[in-house]
Motif scaffolding. Sequence first.
Motif, short mmCIF file in Angstrom:
data_model
loop_
_atom_site.label_atom_id
_atom_site.label_comp_id
_atom_site.label_asym_id
_atom_site.label_seq_id
_atom_site.Cartn_x
_atom_site.Cartn_y
_atom_site.Cartn_z
N PHE A 1 0.84 -1.20 0.00
CA PHE A 1 0.00 0.00 0.00
C PHE A 1 0.87 1.25 0.00
O PHE A 1 0.59 2.21 -0.72
N ASN A 2 1.95 1.25 0.77
CA ASN A 2 2.86 2.38 0.84
C ASN A 2 3.55 2.60 -0.51
O ASN A 2 3.76 3.74 -0.93
N LYS A 3 3.91 1.52 -1.19
CA LYS A 3 4.57 1.63 -2.49
C LYS A 3 3.62 2.10 -3.59
O LYS A 3 4.03 2.75 -4.54
N LEU A 4 2.35 1.75 -3.49
CA LEU A 4 1.38 2.13 -4.52
C LEU A 4 0.93 3.58 -4.41
O LEU A 4 0.45 4.15 -5.39
N THR A 5 1.06 4.18 -3.25
CA THR A 5 0.66 5.57 -3.08
C THR A 5 1.83 6.49 -3.43
O THR A 5 2.99 6.14 -3.20
N PRO A 6 1.53 7.66 -3.99
CA PRO A 6 2.62 8.58 -4.32
C PRO A 6 3.25 9.16 -3.05
O PRO A 6 2.57 9.45 -2.07
N THR B 1 5.83 9.15 0.35
CA THR B 1 5.92 8.20 1.44
C THR B 1 4.89 8.55 2.51
O THR B 1 4.67 9.73 2.82
N LEU B 2 4.26 7.54 3.05
CA LEU B 2 3.24 7.77 4.07
C LEU B 2 3.85 8.36 5.33
O LEU B 2 3.27 9.23 5.97
N GLU C 1 4.41 12.11 4.84
CA GLU C 1 3.13 12.83 4.76
C GLU C 1 2.45 12.91 6.12
O GLU C 1 1.89 13.94 6.47
N LEU D 1 -4.70 11.26 5.39
CA LEU D 1 -3.90 10.11 5.00
C LEU D 1 -3.69 9.16 6.17
O LEU D 1 -3.66 7.95 6.00
N LEU E 1 -6.84 7.21 6.42
CA LEU E 1 -6.89 6.25 5.33
C LEU E 1 -5.99 5.05 5.62
O LEU E 1 -6.38 3.90 5.40
N GLY E 2 -4.80 5.31 6.12
CA GLY E 2 -3.88 4.22 6.46
C GLY E 2 -4.43 3.34 7.57
O GLY E 2 -4.33 2.11 7.52
#
Length: 71
Positions: free
Chosen positions: A30-35, A37-38, A41, A50, A53-54
């Motif tokens: 999930f972290n890699k698919l989102t633009p 870094t979580l 952010e 965010l 959402l996480g």
Amino acid sequence: MEYLNLKAFAASIVYSLLGIVILVVSFYVFNKLTPGTLRKEILEDHNTALAILGAAFMLAVALIISAAIHG
């Protein structure tokens, strides 16, 4: 010692560890698919949406894993 079934205890430990590993791997994907870094952010930019959402993603995956393991 009829209350302590070692086979069931060992199975619950193995399934718990397996569920945690699957949860961590799915969060990494999930972290890699989102633009971006979580971590940056959420911690540096204070992006509350965010973070929610996480958390919702982790709860959803945990419920799916729990249902799959429990039956």
